[in-house]
Enzyme design. Sequence first.
Site: not given
Length: 438
Positions: A23, A121
Amino acid sequence: MSTFVIEGGHRLAGEIEPQGAKNESLQIISACLLTPEEVHVTNIPEILDVRNLIGLLECMGVKVERRGKGDYLFKADDIDTDYITSEDFVRRCASLRGSVLVVGPLLARFGEAFFAKPGGDKIGRRKVDTHITGMMNLGASLDYDEAKRAYRLTAPEGGLHGTYMLLDEASVTGTANIIMAAALAHGTTTIYNAACEPYVQQLCRLLSAMGLEIEGIASNLLTIHGAERLHGAEHRILPDMIEVGSFIGMAALNSSEITVKNVSYDNLGIIPDSFRRLGIALERRGDDIYVPAQDVYEIETALDGSILNIADAPWPGLTPDLLSVMLVVATQCRGSVLIHQKMFESRLFFVDRLIDMGAQIMLCDPHRAVVIGLDHKNTLKANRMLSPDIRAGIALLLAAMSAKGTSEIGNISQIDRGYEDIDNRLNALGAHIFRRPD
């Protein structure tokens, strides 16, 4: 679509080091677009999502030099402004969740950016309203391009301008995107209810090294004094806290003794204590975490004897990305726990696969599940599964490693998006994972 074939039940031992943080890497790589000068970044994880973002930057005209594993030079001195408004650019962005982070830098530096609804996702809705509203607060106008099926943000003549804003949610990517947009805005921008995760702090430190004045780093109140121009800098990515937590959980699931090396312990926040609440007697040893093998992992209860409740929350609360792993770990502990996933309404649906493996889990609703631990007395049974997302994928892999028999996990590209060379790294500890190409 490749498949993992996992022979479960093997004890693990040894040392493992987490990769660089995914991230953070997505934010830092995107920030390289803010300057025409060279930015040197090390400890980048060479995972699918990161490689795809680097590929997107190369298509935009960024010069990328790989100097070694995880060691990259970026120079955005000749951006193809026609390409960043093209249909191919929008299409690529729509297939890559991390592409949302290039919007702020492009808008700030070139005055225009397309905002495609990003992929990623399948864990329910992931709003982008915070990003768009923040950039409109900086003066950008918004319209929808029917042909490209994407929003277009356009800076006013003369560029973006600083302002005060109160974010509707402490979105990590939203905060990062707005910080980068504000970096080249005229005047001062104040962001209240900003996300303050270590990876946002790292982005702020890189931008500071590039010449941007930022006050309030590590707090939820940031003040950004816009710069006319940013220069090059060097930056090292932190270890991935999600991998650290995954390895702690892996040791407990397999009653194994391992050491997780170079974890940047001071940036882990509440994560170690959250695993201790599940009965894992981990120890800090310098900047390493030692996880001893235990016969019993006993889940703690509240002082009044009520069931333990583990829930995600904005930093410094528990990251939602580790709840899937903690849920799987709890299936082999002694006691019960309520796992409360507040952020994404579909992220707990993978528990059906665990129930098929013999886990005792009651899914209360899309956000809550009660886990009744089996105390390693009834091991999980092997199963054939598909990985629905990155975090559920690693949780299922850990479950299969502790299960009796041989399991298969398909759609492992989801796992590869977030975990670099995970099969070989775990096999080095004693796991038996085979990657079968389809």
